[in-house]
Structure formats: structure tokens, C-alpha cells
Enzyme design. Structure first.
Site, PDB file in Angstrom:
ATOM      1  NE  ARG A 149      30.483-108.221  34.317  1.00 19.88           N
ATOM      2  CZ  ARG A 149      30.624-108.933  35.602  1.00 19.88           C
ATOM      3  NH1 ARG A 149      30.970-110.897  36.178  1.00 19.88           N
ATOM      4  NH2 ARG A 149      29.923-108.742  36.749  1.00 19.88           N
ATOM      5  CE  LYS A 173      33.662-105.991  35.591  1.00 23.49           C
ATOM      6  NZ  LYS A 173      32.463-104.774  36.119  1.00 23.49           N
ATOM      7  CG  HIS A 245      27.539-104.427  29.306  1.00 29.76           C
ATOM      8  ND1 HIS A 245      27.776-105.691  30.004  1.00 29.76           N
ATOM      9  CD2 HIS A 245      26.831-104.240  30.693  1.00 29.76           C
ATOM     10  CE1 HIS A 245      28.247-106.235  31.473  1.00 29.76           C
ATOM     11  NE2 HIS A 245      27.304-104.246  31.740  1.00 29.76           N
ATOM     12  NE  ARG A 248      26.317-108.071  33.489  1.00 26.65           N
ATOM     13  CZ  ARG A 248      26.708-108.614  34.294  1.00 26.65           C
ATOM     14  NH1 ARG A 248      26.217-110.608  33.697  1.00 26.65           N
ATOM     15  NH2 ARG A 248      26.716-108.737  35.303  1.00 26.65           N
ATOM     16  CG  HIS A 271      26.112-107.077  39.699  1.00 26.19           C
ATOM     17  ND1 HIS A 271      24.067-106.254  39.171  1.00 26.19           N
ATOM     18  CD2 HIS A 271      26.387-107.242  38.887  1.00 26.19           C
ATOM     19  CE1 HIS A 271      24.092-106.080  37.882  1.00 26.19           C
ATOM     20  NE2 HIS A 271      25.330-106.319  37.708  1.00 26.19           N
ATOM     21  CE1 TYR A 280      19.990-104.047  33.513  1.00 27.42           C
ATOM     22  CE2 TYR A 280      21.675-104.813  35.979  1.00 27.42           C
ATOM     23  CZ  TYR A 280      21.635-104.831  34.573  1.00 27.42           C
ATOM     24  OH  TYR A 280      22.297-104.209  34.213  1.00 27.42           O
TER      25      TYR A 280
END
Length: 299
Positions: A149, A173, A245, A248, A271, A280
Site C-alpha cells: 500500500r 493497517k 494501488h 498492488r 488482507h 483478483y
């Protein structure tokens, strides 16, 4: 309790209890302030503790009439739900008015993916005669090699580089750390930048451990990363939307199409939910068709 006090407490909760980034906290704050703005339009304004499901549903209609798309509406509702969950946790309310609040149906937009020739063109467009060119090449290579990210890239630390074993440690995150392998091209570009460019750069106090620095010796901002990528895209005439992104998305897509395990890709991307990674698997219809053709016994 008035709105200002409630929002202030919510921000402290997100920072101290949830350990969210400054950008995430600002996003949540904007969502709640939008609800506050709505209550100010009422004939009899009400505080955050008096809101009911009826007012919240009317608020969603108000947001829709402002012209916000379903994804923006869903984002706001998510923020409002988090706010009332906080109030419930702090025992400021006894019943959560958002329990039955439904978000609008949203369709998942498939992310844009860079082709390998596109990535090679972007890298070739970098002016390596300038110090920032060497830095920018390392940035592009690391983004694509590690699937980071933009916040993970800008906060990447030298003390978290384990290039002798081909890994970097990133903080994602919720301040969650993970180890990500780094490919040979990215590793080489990063080493050249560190050993030939960064070592000669002025460094501001407190910024010594950040990998990517600007000319003034401070770590790069997310806005600067976007600017670097946009300039390169303009240089090669790339017309599609592009940003950090995009690299990514491309990283994840090529792994999935190459046969990588979905759980492994989830771990690499950081994630929390496998459903986020599953998007994806829907990217390349031709790839899916060829998978059926190659592996299904009745194809």
C-alpha cells in the site's frame, strides 16, 4: 453529549483502541460530520445520543439526494456504524440505532492492471541521470515486487529491510506487521538507491530510518508518490487511471494468474479477510477460460 464531544471521543478511540492511521481516522470523522451536518438541517436539531433508525434512514436519503454514488454512501454508512458501535462500547447509549441500517447495493469494480510492457515503459521513462530518478526507480520496483500500500511504502524503514534474506517488514493497517519477500530487480534497485544516492542525502532529524526521502531529507508523502507515478504515466502516454494501488493490483493479479495459493496472496497483501483477496480471481476472464480448458476433464 453534543456532536463535537462525541466526535472528539470517537477519534481518540480510533487512535488509541483501534490503532488506525491518521488518514483512516480522518475518513471516519468526515462520515460522522456528514451526519452532524444533516441533523443541523432538521427543524429541531438532535444530538448523537438521540438519533434513531428513522433519522438514519432519512439521512441516507439526504446523502443520496446530494448525488453521492452507492460506494460513497456505503462508505459513510460504514463510518456511522463504527461511530455508534463506539458509543455502545462506551455505554453512552444502550441500543445501537444502526443495527438494521442497510447499505446500498454496490458492484465491485475490477481494478486496472498494468501489463508487463507498461511497467517496463514506466521504468524506462525514469531519468536515471538525476538522484531522484534512482530513488523513483526503486519506488516503482518495490511497489510492484512487494504489492505494498502507498502508506506502507512511505513508512518503510531501513531497520525493517532484511535484504540479505530477501525480505522486508512492513507495517500495514491497524499497525499490523508482516514480512514480504522482495524480488531481485527491486532488491537491486533499492540497494543502488541506498548505497549511491541516499547515503549522500541531507536527512532531517527524526527521519533517519525512513527509506525514501525527498530533497529536504524528509520522508516522502503519499501525495508525492502519486505525483511521481502520474508524471511517468504522462511521459509514456498512459491514459488509464493509475496510482500506487495499480501496482498492488498488478502484483496480486499476476500471482493469482500464475497459480499462487489465495491464502498466500492474502498474507502477502495483508488482507484481513479472504473475500478482499478473492476479487483478483475475477480479473482476467480469458485466464479463467483457459484454466477450464486446460484442467477440466470435459472441456
Amino acid at each position: 453529549m453534543d456532536w463535537q464531544a462525541a466526535i472528539k471521543g470517537f477519534k481518540s478511540y480510533l487512535k488509541l483502541e483501534r490503532s488506525l492511521s491518521a488518514n483512516s481516522i480522518m475518513a471516519y470523522e468526515r462520515d460522522v460530520e456528514k451526519l452532524y451536518q444533516y441533523t443541523e438541517t432538521l427543524s429541531a436539531p438532535i444530538g448523537p445520543l438521540q438519533i434513531t433508525l428513522t433519522e438514519l434512514r432519512a439521512f441516507i436519503v439526504w446523502v443520496f439526494e446530494l448525488g453521492m454514488i452507492p460506494t460513497s454512501q456505503a462508505r459513510i454508512i460504514s463510518g456511522i456504524k463504527a461511530f455508534y458501535k463506539y458509543l455502545l462500547t462506551e455505554e453512552l447509549i444502550t441500543k445501537n440505532p444502526t443495527e438494521l441500517l442497510e447499505a446500498p447495493k454496490t458492484s465491485r469494480k475490477l481494478p486496472d492492471v498494468l501489463t508487463l510492457p507498461d511497467i517496463e515503459k514506466l521504468i524506462a521513462a525514469i531519468d536515471l541521470s538525476k538522484p531522484e530518478g534512482t530513488r523513483n526507480k526503486a519506488i516503482i520496483e518495490v511497489l510492484f515486487s512487494c504489492g505494498l500500500r502507498v502508506s506502507e511504502l512511505t513508512t518503510l524503514k531501513i531497520s525493517n529491510l532484511y535484504l540479505n534474506i530477501d525480505f522486508v517488514k512492513v507495517t500495514g493497517k491497524g499497525s499490523k506487521e508482516r514480512l514480504v519477500p522482495i524480488g531481485s530487480h527491486a532488491k537491486k534497485a533499492l540497494e543502488i538507491y541506498l548505497e549511491q544516492i541516499r547515503v549522500h542525502s541531507p536527512i532531517k532529524k527524526g527521519e533517519e530510518d525512513f527509506v525514501f526521502l525527498n530533497r529536504r531529507g524528509a520522508h516522502l508523502t503519499r501525495e508525492m508518490i502519486f505525483t511521481i507515478i502520474k508524471r511517468l504515466a504522462n511521459a509514456i502516454g498512459y491514459k488509464k487511471p493509475i496510482g500506487p494501488h495499480t501496482f498492488r493490483h498488478s502484483f496480486a493479479t499476476y500471482l493469482i494468474e500464475g497459480g499462487a495459493d489465495l491464502r498466500a496472496v492474502q498474507e502477502l497483501l495483508g488482507h484481513e479477510s479472504i473475500t478482499t483477496t478473492e476479487i483478483y480471481t475475477h480479473l482476467d476472464r480469458e485466464f479463467l477460460k483457459s484454466t477450464i480448458k486446460d484442467f477440466h476433464p470435459r472441456s
